[in-house]
Design a protein around this motif. Structure first.
Motif, PDB file in Angstrom:
ATOM      1  N   ASP A 184       9.928   0.340   1.887  1.00  0.00           N
ATOM      2  CA  ASP A 184       8.997   1.127   1.288  1.00  0.00           C
ATOM      3  C   ASP A 184       8.400   2.140   1.790  1.00  0.00           C
ATOM      4  O   ASP A 184       7.688   2.719   1.203  1.00  0.00           O
ATOM      5  N   ASP A 236       6.595  -6.804  -7.593  1.00  0.00           N
ATOM      6  CA  ASP A 236       7.471  -5.603  -7.165  1.00  0.00           C
ATOM      7  C   ASP A 236       7.894  -5.111  -8.363  1.00  0.00           C
ATOM      8  O   ASP A 236       8.382  -4.124  -8.223  1.00  0.00           O
ATOM      9  N   CYS A 245       4.642  -3.785  -1.765  1.00  0.00           N
ATOM     10  CA  CYS A 245       4.394  -5.283  -2.522  1.00  0.00           C
ATOM     11  C   CYS A 245       3.734  -6.614  -1.923  1.00  0.00           C
ATOM     12  O   CYS A 245       2.638  -7.404  -1.387  1.00  0.00           O
ATOM     13  N   HIS A 252       2.919  -2.857  -6.852  1.00  0.00           N
ATOM     14  CA  HIS A 252       2.092  -2.372  -5.997  1.00  0.00           C
ATOM     15  C   HIS A 252       2.228  -0.469  -6.628  1.00  0.00           C
ATOM     16  O   HIS A 252       2.235   0.429  -6.436  1.00  0.00           O
ATOM     17  N   HIS A 253       3.349  -0.641  -8.006  1.00  0.00           N
ATOM     18  CA  HIS A 253       3.577   0.403  -9.180  1.00  0.00           C
ATOM     19  C   HIS A 253       2.621   1.083  -9.614  1.00  0.00           C
ATOM     20  O   HIS A 253       1.256   0.187  -9.750  1.00  0.00           O
ATOM     21  N   ASP A 300      11.125  -4.917  -0.377  1.00  0.00           N
ATOM     22  CA  ASP A 300      10.077  -5.561  -0.732  1.00  0.00           C
ATOM     23  C   ASP A 300       9.391  -6.398  -1.855  1.00  0.00           C
ATOM     24  O   ASP A 300       9.040  -7.901  -1.707  1.00  0.00           O
TER      25      ASP A 300
END
Ligand SMILES: [Mn+2]
Length: 319
Positions: free
Chosen positions: A158, A85, A126, A106-107, A24
């Motif tokens: 992911d 990411d 991501c 995207h965390h 990702d």
């Protein structure tokens, strides 16, 4: 003006993936790279950390998608450091001194929100965020075969092989890009080595189950993070397990992988608490990971075994 458009004022941009980049991170970096190159910006994809990419599927991905990711010890000359990411200052992102930082991730948000950060943990990959950003700029991703394969594989890895894929935007990307790509099918079936298979079998065979708190603790011989994830994904399917924790030793300490089957104990919270003060942990509510630093435990837990440190912390976490 779109998020990517604001980058066109630079001449040189370094795109950084987290350490031990996964599919990702590489795909998201490649998406941004492709856009910058299209506008004649000198872009590079870099990562730092303990070692170079070794996983066969990732090497194959770099090759077929033509992703020029470089392992570096020092930050090349650049006007902008753009993280994908991962977030600046996090444990799994090698620290390079830079003043001008942009983040696409995207965390769980770890950094303050600024116009230079795009952090949205409602996305499952991501790659999906970058895919949307490219669409916003009018770029036809589907026409770029290598990038399409990279995005799809990033999302695939992911979301536990699409098994956990459920978010609208992520599904939209899968549906739009999906096609008959023999390379992608081969990628999906190359993520473990024979040795990894033996390591996973051995680790699962010796899993420890805490009857009282109902969690599984699994020690694996030295292996890749993705293999730990596969072990954790399998272990959490056990009916009585609320949490599974798999760990392995790495140069700087221990890599841990947490899976949750119980909303009272979110994986990202468990990972953060397990690593609190002795490392760094986080991720998603059902899947998370972290690193426990050997230096930190030798100070705070002199003479302790890693399994005992985790067990003691789990007593408190699952009280
Ligand atoms: Mn990711």
């Amino acid at each position: 003006m779109g998020f990517l458009n604001q980058l066109l004022k630079y001449k040189k941009v370094c795109i950084q993936c987290h350490n031990c980049p996964d599919a990702d991170a590489l795909a998201a970096a490649y998406g941004v790279y492709t856009y910058l190159k299209l506008h004649d910006i000198k872009a590079s994809i870099i990562y730092g950390g303990e070692r170079e990419i070794q996983k066969k599927d990732l090497l194959y991905m770099l090759n077929i998608c033509e992703i020029p990711a470089e392992y570096v010890k020092e930050l090349p000359d650049t006007e902008l450091l753009l993280l994908v990411d991962g977030q600046y200052g996090q444990g799994n992102v090698y620290h390079f001194d830079a003043d001008n930082i942009v983040v696409i991730d995207h965390h769980m948000p770890f950094m303050k929100k600024t116009p230079q950060t795009l952090i949205d943990n409602s996305y499952q990959s991501c790659s999906t965020i970058v895919w949307e950003l490219l669409k916003e700029e009018g770029y036809d991703v589907k026409a770029n075969r290598g990038l399409s394969i990279a995005f799809l594989y990033g999302l695939y890895t992911d979301t536990s092989s699409y098994v956990d894929l459920y978010k609208k935007n992520d599904i939209a990307m899968r549906d739009e890009l999906r096609d008959d790509y023999p390379e992608l099918e081969r990628l999906k079936k190359s993520c473990m080595s024979l040795e990894d298979l033996m390591i996973a079998g051995e680790a699962l065979h010796h899993a420890y189950f805490d009857q009282d708190k109902q969690y599984l603790l699994i020690s694996a011989m030295h292996c890749e993070q993705s293999v730990l994830g596969i072990i954790g994904d399998m272990a959490i399917k056990v009916d009585v397990a609320k949490i599974s924790i798999a760990y392995t030793d790495i140069d700087s300490g221990y890599q841990i992988s947490v899976r949750s089957a119980d909303r009272d104990y979110l994986a990202n919270k468990v990972a953060a608490k397990l690593c609190d003060g002795i490392g760094n942990g986080g991720g998603h509510m059902d899947k998370a990971g972290g690193v426990i630093s050997r230096d930190c435990i030798s100070e705070q837990y002199a003479g302790w075994e890693i399994a005992d440190i985790i067990k003691e912390r789990m007593e408190t976490i699952m009280e």
